[in-house]
Design a protein around this motif. Structure first.
Motif, PDB file in Angstrom:
ATOM      1  N   ALA A 143      19.665   5.194 -10.664  1.00 46.09           N
ATOM      2  CA  ALA A 143      18.162   4.470 -11.084  1.00 46.09           C
ATOM      3  C   ALA A 143      17.215   5.403 -11.822  1.00 46.09           C
ATOM      4  CB  ALA A 143      17.629   3.991  -9.874  1.00 46.09           C
ATOM      5  N   ASP A 144      16.621   4.877 -12.957  1.00 46.66           N
ATOM      6  CA  ASP A 144      15.624   5.701 -13.440  1.00 46.66           C
ATOM      7  C   ASP A 144      14.381   6.099 -12.720  1.00 46.66           C
ATOM      8  OD1 ASP A 144      14.761   2.806 -15.861  1.00 46.66           O
ATOM      9  OD2 ASP A 144      14.061   3.358 -13.654  1.00 46.66           O
ATOM     10  N   ARG A 145      13.418   6.908 -13.360  1.00 40.88           N
ATOM     11  CA  ARG A 145      12.458   7.177 -12.578  1.00 40.88           C
ATOM     12  C   ARG A 145      11.299   6.313 -12.258  1.00 40.88           C
ATOM     13  NH1 ARG A 145      10.855  13.090 -15.442  1.00 40.88           N
ATOM     14  NH2 ARG A 145      12.682  14.046 -14.821  1.00 40.88           N
ATOM     15  N   ALA A 146      11.086   5.169 -13.235  1.00 43.90           N
ATOM     16  CA  ALA A 146      10.295   4.046 -13.000  1.00 43.90           C
ATOM     17  C   ALA A 146      10.668   3.380 -11.744  1.00 43.90           C
ATOM     18  CB  ALA A 146      10.188   3.221 -14.340  1.00 43.90           C
ATOM     19  N   VAL A 147      12.144   2.862 -12.099  1.00 44.63           N
ATOM     20  CA  VAL A 147      12.710   2.176 -10.536  1.00 44.63           C
ATOM     21  C   VAL A 147      12.471   2.655  -9.382  1.00 44.63           C
ATOM     22  CG1 VAL A 147      14.813   1.111  -9.670  1.00 44.63           C
ATOM     23  CG2 VAL A 147      14.331   0.868 -12.309  1.00 44.63           C
ATOM     24  N   THR A 148      12.789   4.101  -9.429  1.00 43.89           N
ATOM     25  CA  THR A 148      12.940   5.074  -8.328  1.00 43.89           C
ATOM     26  C   THR A 148      11.444   5.100  -7.605  1.00 43.89           C
ATOM     27  OG1 THR A 148      14.660   6.231  -8.894  1.00 43.89           O
ATOM     28  CG2 THR A 148      13.167   7.092  -7.005  1.00 43.89           C
ATOM     29  N   LEU A 149      10.403   5.293  -8.475  1.00 41.51           N
ATOM     30  CA  LEU A 149       9.237   5.249  -8.080  1.00 41.51           C
ATOM     31  C   LEU A 149       8.407   3.957  -7.490  1.00 41.51           C
ATOM     32  CD1 LEU A 149       6.319   7.055  -7.794  1.00 41.51           C
ATOM     33  CD2 LEU A 149       5.946   6.245 -10.272  1.00 41.51           C
ATOM     34  N   SER A 150       8.775   2.911  -8.278  1.00 37.63           N
ATOM     35  CA  SER A 150       8.301   1.508  -7.909  1.00 37.63           C
ATOM     36  C   SER A 150       8.838   1.153  -6.629  1.00 37.63           C
ATOM     37  CB  SER A 150       8.541   0.577  -9.008  1.00 37.63           C
ATOM     38  OG  SER A 150       8.065   1.107 -10.122  1.00 37.63           O
ATOM     39  N   TYR A 151      10.174   1.287  -6.342  1.00 29.21           N
ATOM     40  CA  TYR A 151      10.966   1.112  -5.126  1.00 29.21           C
ATOM     41  C   TYR A 151      10.332   1.856  -3.891  1.00 29.21           C
ATOM     42  CZ  TYR A 151      14.692   0.009  -2.043  1.00 29.21           C
ATOM     43  OH  TYR A 151      15.362  -0.426  -0.867  1.00 29.21           O
ATOM     44  N   GLY A 152      10.031   3.218  -4.180  1.00 35.63           N
ATOM     45  CA  GLY A 152       9.359   3.861  -3.202  1.00 35.63           C
ATOM     46  C   GLY A 152       8.108   3.564  -2.731  1.00 35.63           C
ATOM     47  N   LEU A 153       7.212   3.226  -3.840  1.00 36.75           N
ATOM     48  CA  LEU A 153       5.882   2.662  -3.631  1.00 36.75           C
ATOM     49  C   LEU A 153       5.920   1.348  -2.867  1.00 36.75           C
ATOM     50  CD1 LEU A 153       3.929   3.433  -7.057  1.00 36.75           C
ATOM     51  CD2 LEU A 153       3.685   4.726  -4.820  1.00 36.75           C
ATOM     52  N   ALA A 154       6.882   0.523  -3.084  1.00 36.06           N
ATOM     53  CA  ALA A 154       7.016  -0.710  -2.226  1.00 36.06           C
ATOM     54  C   ALA A 154       7.508  -0.633  -0.866  1.00 36.06           C
ATOM     55  CB  ALA A 154       8.166  -1.546  -3.079  1.00 36.06           C
ATOM     56  N   ARG A 155       8.456   0.389  -0.614  1.00 31.56           N
ATOM     57  CA  ARG A 155       8.942   0.836   0.823  1.00 31.56           C
ATOM     58  C   ARG A 155       7.443   1.343   1.406  1.00 31.56           C
ATOM     59  NH1 ARG A 155      13.618   3.359  -1.333  1.00 31.56           N
ATOM     60  NH2 ARG A 155      12.473   5.396  -0.991  1.00 31.56           N
ATOM     61  N   TRP A 156       6.770   2.049   0.746  1.00 29.22           N
ATOM     62  CA  TRP A 156       5.478   2.747   1.328  1.00 29.22           C
ATOM     63  C   TRP A 156       4.451   1.575   1.785  1.00 29.22           C
ATOM     64  CZ3 TRP A 156       0.604   2.663   0.156  1.00 29.22           C
ATOM     65  CH2 TRP A 156      -0.432   3.398   1.097  1.00 29.22           C
ATOM     66  N   LEU A 157       4.428   0.717   0.741  1.00 24.92           N
ATOM     67  CA  LEU A 157       3.454  -0.317   0.986  1.00 24.92           C
ATOM     68  C   LEU A 157       3.854  -1.368   2.149  1.00 24.92           C
ATOM     69  CD1 LEU A 157       0.901  -1.815   0.154  1.00 24.92           C
ATOM     70  CD2 LEU A 157       2.485  -3.154  -1.787  1.00 24.92           C
ATOM     71  N   SER A 158       4.965  -1.439   2.350  1.00 28.05           N
ATOM     72  CA  SER A 158       5.570  -2.429   3.530  1.00 28.05           C
ATOM     73  C   SER A 158       5.459  -1.596   4.770  1.00 28.05           C
ATOM     74  CB  SER A 158       7.038  -2.687   3.360  1.00 28.05           C
ATOM     75  OG  SER A 158       8.013  -1.242   3.519  1.00 28.05           O
TER      76      SER A 158
END
Length: 587
Positions: A143-158
């Protein structure tokens, strides 16, 4: 020494047994065998291609792509499981294949929801002499950086949303006195619910691009979302959405009736149990689709992980509520609510220590794994931050004991209790609680990172597998990284010596960029030497095959068998150069 201090000491001592036991968690799915076998030469075209893994794999996001000798895509059927064997992935080949070498790229989702990918090659009739050498690096991209960062932020927000929702709800039904639910607490409850809902939707949309290496725009691909829904994580996320809908209805009903009358002790216990039970069920939607859901003792690990997440949510979310309440509640309400939450925090820490110890034993296991793996280092960071959180919690608990823990006997005690601590003292306490809440957010962030990181046991197992592959096997490809230091100077170089026997051999070199694509460079050179039998390095005469980054030596004579050391020189510009050493085996 008070109970909280004892818990803090236990938290540190609990880590010590981890250094002496071996974990039992399994690694990612690993290919055990393929049909056709890797580098096999078949007399006739195969009717299907199959891969056998070390554990069951999911079909939701599984892809198998076949490339022909010229790099063209060969149309195949969709991946399917072999009858009664969820660990075997089968792809039918609808038409006969012409002679030449074929590359099979595959990508599956492991039991712990992490994507795994690789490749193998086989030939029909005879191997292609001019085709580019395939390598595992030419498979699916990460996964590119934008996807990895977005997915990580979504996990944190959850995680943050769950903590706000569960912490505020438990504080209302268990800790506070009186029927009224303050406006600030209502805002926290609503914020937690909406945050968790939004984060859950984002995880559902982003997991497909994250697992398949597609760009961020692929999150809008409905077919990819549908495929995600068929995975273990997708089913867990859909279950979480359904539960959140039910929780929202119950929450609205409760808030409308919360101000009618003060709850009795029986109602308080029943409501507290209902909040804990609901939080635990929500937590299971994370635990069942994480490291805990794979390997030995999975059922116990899922339960322990759900208890860990529930305790963390109630404690850390409650800290935010206390930070709000201490500025707005009256002295009598604080005298009851704050000590009650202090007891909740103590029990939560005990649960976190017990379940954290079990998880560390299962997912880390050895002392070297703590500092030698990404998971272990992140876990150590989380432990260090949690230790600071515990220290602040000890200060807060001492403050609570000093101002609310004294017995009310004399008239002066009653006046002191009615008056409560002064504004200045409350502000100091509030500052400590706010600091705890900020650090708690960092703990949640590290938790989100751990969820997205391969377990230490899996990482060590992958290293062992890589070490086995790195041993020179006659006729098998050897792959090494290089870095010339210049612009776009990183990549991989793959080497095959065929047939890999003493006497005449053919050498193929393929230069690849970081994304696994064929890469032209200014110069490639190679020499071979035997550590015992070769008095001087043998120069390997290479010629450019006409395909980008592909070099061939047609007739290389190796007089003796054994392990040969190959020195490779890769020059990407006039001044940028790197030397790489690999080993090849000659039986």
């Amino acid at each position: 020494m008070n109970n909280f201090a004892r818990v803090c000491i236990a938290f540190v001592l609990a880590l010590l047994p981890v250094l002496g036991v071996q974990g039992v968690a399994g690694a990612h799915a690993v290919v055990i065998s393929t049909s056709p076998a890797g580098w096999a030469v078949l007399g006739t075209s195969p009717a299907e291609v199959s891969l056998t893994f070390s554990e069951p794999v999911e079909l939701g996001l599984a892809t198998v792509r076949m490339l022909g000798p010229a790099g063209d895509t060969i149309t195949t059927a969709a991946p399917a499981h072999a009858a009664g064997r969820p660990e075997v992935l089968v792809v039918a080949v609808p038409r006969a294949l012409s002679d030449g070498t074929y590359t099979v790229n595959w990508q599956v989702t492991s039991a712990d929801t992490h994507p795994v990918h690789g490749a193998f090659v086989f030939s029909v009739g005879q191997p292609s002499t001019s085709a580019a050498l395939p390598a595992p690096a030419q498979t699916h991209t990460s996964a590119d950086r934008a996807v990895t960062l977005s997915y990580g932020l979504a996990r944190w927000l959850s995680f943050a949303g769950l903590a706000l929702l569960a912490g505020a709800a438990f504080f209302v039904v268990w800790c506070q006195t009186g029927p009224a639910v303050g406006r600030r607490v209502r805002v926290l409850l609503a914020s937690g619910w909406w945050s968790l809902l939004a984060a859950t939707v984002l995880v559902l949309l982003l997991y497909g691009p994250y697992a398949t290496g597609r760009p961020l725009t692929a999150a809008a691909d409905l077919s990819l979302v549908a495929n995600t829904a068929g995975t273990r994580l997708g089913l867990a996320v859909l279950s979480r959405l359904l539960l959140l809908g039910l929780v929202g209805v119950v929450l609205l009903r409760f808030l409308r009736r919360a101000d009618e009358s003060e709850a009795t002790d029986r109602q308080r216990r029943r409501r507290g149990a209902a909040v804990l039970g609901t939080t635990s069920v929500l937590a299971l939607t994370w635990s069942a689709a994480s490291h805990s859901g794979a390997g030995d003792l999975a059922w116990l690990a899922v339960v322990a992980d759900a208890a860990h997440l529930t305790a963390m949510a109630v404690w850390l979310g409650g800290l935010v509520v206390v930070g709000v309440v201490v500025r707005s509640a009256d002295a009598l309400a604080m005298r009851v609510a704050v000590p009650r939450f202090s007891q909740v925090a103590l029990v939560s820490v005990l649960v976190l220590v017990a379940t954290g110890l079990f998880q560390s034993w299962r997912l880390v296991g050895t002392p070297s794994a703590l500092i030698g793996t990404s998971y272990g280092r992140v876990l150590l960071g989380k432990v260090a931050v949690a230790a600071v959180l515990l220290a602040l919690g000890a200060l807060a608990r001492r403050w609570v004991q000093r101002h609310y823990g004294f017995p009310v006997v004399s008239p002066s005690d009653r006046r002191r209790a009615a008056r409560g601590p002064g504004d200045r003292q409350v502000r100091r306490f509030g500052a400590v609680v706010v600091a705890e809440a900020v650090i708690a957010g960092l703990v949640l962030g590290l938790t989100a990172v751990l969820v997205g990181t391969s377990s230490a046991a899996a990482e060590l197992a992958e290293r062992e597998q890589a070490a086995e592959v790195a041993q020179p096997v006659p006729g098998e490809p050897v792959i090494a990284d290089f870095d010339t230091g210049g612009a776009a100077g990183r990549g991989k170089i793959a080497v095959v010596v065929a047939p890999g026997a003493s006497g005449g051999n053919e050498v193929h070199l393929a230069v690849l960029d970081e994304r696994g694509r064929q890469k032209d460079v200014a110069e490639v050179g190679a020499t071979l030497s035997h550590p015992e039998r070769s008095p001087a390095p043998l120069t390997v005469p290479l010629r450019y095959s006409g395909l980008p980054g592909h070099y061939i030596s047609d007739a290389l004579s190796l007089p003796v068998s054994g392990r040969w050391d190959m020195s490779l020189k890769i020059r990407t510009s006039d001044v940028d150069e790197a030397n790489v050493h690999v080993s090849v085996g000659i039986p």
